[in-house]
Design an enzyme around this catalytic site. Structure first.
Site, short mmCIF file in Angstrom:
data_model
loop_
_atom_site.label_atom_id
_atom_site.label_comp_id
_atom_site.label_asym_id
_atom_site.label_seq_id
_atom_site.Cartn_x
_atom_site.Cartn_y
_atom_site.Cartn_z
N HIS A 107 -1.45 11.96 -2.81
CA HIS A 107 -2.24 11.38 -1.65
C HIS A 107 -3.31 10.42 -2.50
CE1 HIS A 107 -5.03 10.60 1.50
NE2 HIS A 107 -5.85 11.94 1.52
N HIS B 9 4.69 1.77 1.63
CA HIS B 9 3.73 2.63 1.94
C HIS B 9 4.24 3.89 3.08
CE1 HIS B 9 -0.08 4.58 3.71
NE2 HIS B 9 -0.95 4.03 2.45
N ASP C 123 -3.09 0.23 -3.52
CA ASP C 123 -2.88 1.06 -4.65
C ASP C 123 -2.64 -0.04 -5.85
OD1 ASP C 123 -3.88 3.59 -3.51
OD2 ASP C 123 -2.03 3.83 -2.71
#
Length: 429
Positions: free
Chosen positions: A266, A307, A365
Site C-alpha cells: 500500500h 497502477h 510513486d
C-alpha cells in the site's frame, strides 16, 4: 437511487431473490445484497474488490479514464490552482472556502501545530533506529490521552476540533520521527511559515541557525501532500472506517490507518522505487533489468510503473512529472546516479512498445520517490510523508461515516475448517 431490481436464482431457494440496484452520480451501479442474509446467504468477495461497503460523497476514481475527483474537482486543477490546506477544507466540508473561510481555516490549523511536551518522552522510549512508521503508529494513537475534553465522536464540534488537531500535528510528529532517528534536537513549529514550509523547517532546520526553505521545494512538498490527500476506499481508508465503526476515538482510527499504510503493498511503493533504483545500481544495467521485467517467469518487477486502480495514466503523475523537473533543477542533483537511472527508465516506459501497450506509465510513486530523494528525505520516511498527506482524507471519511447512520463493520467468511468434533484428552492423543 434506482428502482431497478437484480434477480438472483439459487438452487435450494424457492423463487428468485429480488435486490435493489442503486445508482450513484458517477461510477457503476451497485446491487444491494443486504437482503441475502435473510435467506441464509453471504456473498464471497476476497479483498472486497467488487463490494461497495459504504456510500460516500468525497472522492471518485475512474481508473479506465485516469480520472480522480475530490468533491467533483479534478485533481489536476486542485494541484495547479489550489494548495494542500484548501484541499483539506474541501475534503472535510464539501465545498471550497471563500477568502475569509480559508484564512480562518489556515489560522486554525497553524494554531494547533504544537504537540504536548510530554510526547518527547514517548520518543525517548523508541530506539534510535526504530522505523519512523512504528513511531507514528504509537504517538498518533497516544494523542488521545491528551484530549479527553473533545473525544465525544457524536459531537460535531469535537469531531471538527480533532480533525484540526490531526491535520496540524502530523507534520510536527513526522519531523520528530526524523529528528529522533538522527539524534538531532526537535524543532518547534514556526507558524509564520506555510504548512509545507513549516514541515521542511522542522525536518531540516536546527536551533543554531535560521532555516531557509527554497520556495520551489516547499511548493513541491505541498503538492506531494495534496496529491496524497485522499484516494477513495483504499486499504488504509477502509481500515479507518472499520475502526471508526466500533466507536473508537479519531486518534486511534488514524493510527489504524497508519498501520495499514505501512504495508509495502500500500504505502511502501515509493520506497520500493528507490530500492529498485539501488538494485539496478548503474545505467549500464538498465536494459538487463527492463528485459527481466518483460519476462513473465522472472519475479523482478519495475516498481513505480502502472497502477492497480488506473488502467490509464495516473492523473497525479502528470502533475508530479513537471514538479520533478523543477525540484531536480533547484537542488542541483540532475547528475545523481540513481536519479539518472530513474530518468532513463522513465524515457523507456514512455516510449517502449511493451510498456505503452500495457499502459505501464510512471505513476505518482515513481516521481514522488525521486523528488523526496532529491530533497534529502530518507526512504524510510517516505511512507510517513504519505501518511501526513493522507490524514486529511482519513479524517474526512471518518467524519462522513460518523455524521450519518452507520453500522459496526462485520465482514462474513467462507468457513473451510473442521466441522464439530469432540475434545481428546491429552493422554489419549
Amino acid at each position: 437511487m434506482s428502482d431497478k431490481k437484480a434477480l438472483l436464482t439459487v438452487d435450494g431457494i424457492d423463487g428468485a431473490i429480488e435486490m435493489p440496484v442503486l445508482s450513484g452520480t458517477l461510477g457503476p451501479e451497485v446491487v444491494d445484497v443486504s437482503s441475502l442474509t435473510g435467506k441464509g446467504l453471504f456473498t464471497y468477495d476476497p479483498g472486497f474488490v467488487s463490494t461497495a461497503a459504504c456510500e460516500s460523497k468525497i472522492t471518485f476514481i475512474d481508473g479506465a479514464k485516469g480520472q480522480l475527483l475530490h468533491r467533483g474537482y479534478p485533481i489536476e486543477q486542485l494541484a495547479e490552482q489550489s494548495d494542500y490546506l484548501e484541499t483539506c477544507y474541501l475534503l472535510m466540508n464539501g465545498e471550497l472556502p471563500d477568502a475569509k473561510q480559508k484564512k480562518e481555516y489556515v489560522d486554525t490549523i497553524l494554531s494547533h501545530t504544537m504537540v504536548h511536551e510530554s510526547l518527547v518522552s514517548f520518543f525517548k522510549g523508541f530506539r534510535y533506529d526504530a522505523h519512523p512508521m512504528a513511531m507514528m503508529c504509537g504517538v498518533v494513537g497516544a494523542l488521545a490521552s491528551f484530549y479527553h475534553d473533545s473525544l465525544d465522536i457524536n459531537n460535531p464540534e469535537h469531531r471538527e476540533i480533532s480533525a484540526h488537531r490531526l491535520i496540524a500535528k502530523m507534520p510536527t510528529l513526522a519531523a520528530m520521527c526524523f529528528k529522533h532517528s538522527n539524534g538531532q534536537p526537535f524543532m518547534y513549529p514556526d507558524n509564520s511559515r506555510s504548512y509545507s514550509e513549516n514541515f521542511l523547517h522542522m525536518m531540516f532546520g536546527n536551533p543554531c541557525e535560521s532555516s531557509r526553505i527554497d520556495p520551489i521545494v516547499a511548493k513541491a512538498m505541498d503538492i506531494i501532500f495534496l496529491l496524497h490527500a485522499d484516494h477513495e476506499q483504499n486499504a488504509s481508508t477502509s481500515t479507518v472506517r472499520l475502526a471508526g465503526s466500533s466507536g473508537a476515538n479519531p486518534f486511534a482510527c488514524i493510527s489504524s490507518g497508519i498501520a495499514a499504510l505501512w504495508g509495502p503493498a500500500h504505502g511502501g511503493a515509493n520506497e520500493a522505487v528507490l530500492n529498485m533504483l539501488q538494485e539496478i545500481g548503474d545505467e549500464s544495467r538498465i536494459d538487463e533489468f527492463v528485459k527481466r521485467a518483460k519476462d513473465k517467469n522472472d519475479p523482478f518487477r519495475l516498481m513505480g510503473f502502472g497502477h492497480r486502480v488506473y488502467k490509464n495514466f495516473d492523473p497525479r503523475s502528470r502533475v508530479m512529472q513537471g514538479i520533478c523537473d523543477e525540484v531536480l533543477g533547484a537542488m542541483g542533483v540532475e547528475h545523481d546516479p540513481l536519479l539518472k537511472i530513474a530518468r532513463k527508465l522513465e524515457k523507456i516506459a514512455l516510449e517502449d512498445d511493451y510498456f505503452v501497450e500495457k499502459k505501464l506509465y510512471p505513476n505518482v510513486d515513481f516521481y514522488s520517490g525521486i523528488i523526496m530523494k532529491a530533497i534529502g528525505i530518507p526512504t524510510d520516511m517516505f511512507t510517513v510523508i504519505f501518511a501526513t498527506g493522507r490524514t486529511a482524507g482519513w479524517i474526512a471519511h471518518w467524519n462522513e461515516m460518523i455524521s450519518n447512520p452507520y453500522r459496526i463493520g462485520r465482514p462474513r467468511q467462507l468457513y473451510t475448517g473442521y466441522t464439530q468434533r469432540d475434545y481428546i484428552p491429552l493422554d489419549q492423543r
